[in-house]
Design a protein around this motif. Sequence first.
Motif, mmCIF file in Angstrom:
data_model
loop_
_atom_site.group_PDB
_atom_site.id
_atom_site.type_symbol
_atom_site.label_atom_id
_atom_site.label_comp_id
_atom_site.label_asym_id
_atom_site.label_seq_id
_atom_site.Cartn_x
_atom_site.Cartn_y
_atom_site.Cartn_z
ATOM 1 N N CYS A 1 0.822 -1.412 0.047
ATOM 2 C CA CYS A 1 0.095 0.015 0.016
ATOM 3 C C CYS A 1 0.758 1.339 -0.062
ATOM 4 O O CYS A 1 1.720 1.268 0.645
ATOM 5 N N LYS B 1 1.895 -1.443 3.960
ATOM 6 C CA LYS B 1 1.701 -2.840 4.323
ATOM 7 C C LYS B 1 1.617 -3.604 3.327
ATOM 8 O O LYS B 1 1.145 -3.257 2.186
ATOM 9 N N TYR C 1 0.378 -6.768 1.340
ATOM 10 C CA TYR C 1 -0.995 -7.924 1.345
ATOM 11 C C TYR C 1 -0.604 -8.886 0.404
ATOM 12 O O TYR C 1 -0.293 -8.916 -0.836
ATOM 13 N N CYS D 1 -5.902 -1.560 -1.055
ATOM 14 C CA CYS D 1 -5.539 -1.801 0.394
ATOM 15 C C CYS D 1 -6.855 -1.855 1.050
ATOM 16 O O CYS D 1 -7.643 -0.958 1.056
ATOM 17 N N THR E 1 -3.250 -0.656 -4.989
ATOM 18 C CA THR E 1 -1.812 -1.052 -4.807
ATOM 19 C C THR E 1 -1.336 -1.509 -5.930
ATOM 20 O O THR E 1 -2.070 -2.327 -6.604
#
Length: 323
Positions: free
Chosen positions: A205, A210, A212, A219, A226
């Motif tokens: 993100c 973060k 994923y 996100c 993203t």
Amino acid sequence: MPEVLKAPLTVEFPFTRSLGPVQSAFLTGLRERVVLGVRTRDGRTLVPPVEYDPVTAEEIRDLVQVAATGTVTTWAWNHAPRRGQPLGAPFAWALIRLDGADTALLHAVDAPGPDAVHTGMRVRVRWAEERTGAITDIACFEPYDGDDPAEPAGHSGEFSNFENFEDPVTGIVAPARLDYTYSPGRAQSAYISALSEHRNVGERCPTCRKVYVPPRGACPTCGVATLEQVEVGPRGTVTTFCIVNIKAAHTANLDIDVPYVYAHIALDGADLALHGRIGGIPYDQVRMGLRVEPVWTEGARFPDHYRPTGEADADYDTYRELL
């Protein structure tokens, strides 16, 4: 830009349900070539019957027999019947108000073509040769001109003989199936393509930073797209797990003995745990913090399972945010 993947997907399961007294009477009646409705306090007759008045919510159990003939109130032509539908050749789906009923029943009408079907058309039940106490005991409806004495039209009126039916139907098993083409989209297509090379690729993100895995294309926390790809793993940490003691249908043909363990695994560098089976260790020795790595079988797109790496367990503080 990686190719966006597509694949046929089928979701199928048997749906088992018990029946209340009204639905039990309706299906038992069909098995005996009797069509039952239920009468409301204000005199309406509902077919198919329900246990509660849809207008007043009152409980209703006053069974009424209606005719096996009726009138098409609206319809649509089905040019290409699918597996499991009432007829194999093209037919009409129709709402049919049976004589003596105030509501319409949805079923198939066997007609030679769409030009042979119209609103106001008179039809009658064609009973299945073998009846088991299901809606399919009505094989379909067929055009009816009222001139064939070999197939009585039936009658409407009070019905009090349900108690005389032997072996009433108390439950049904209805197969549920959905066939469709699934496209995982840009982000997951890239993820699946990377797995074919034994790599795990997530997306970061741009706002919260973060990563994923599997990526979702956006996100889930910040709601922004993203695009930055990040390779993670292949090793990871067991965050939580469960012990499976029953062999499920989807594992029946796999060489997996019960009990076995499924776990959430936080791959190194990822901020979201994925799930996988744990092998190479007795089920009662799997624990939170266990360090694991993927085991691939020849030709497999996904890891067959994860096994211990032999490293020391991860400290709880390193994965507690991923529980």
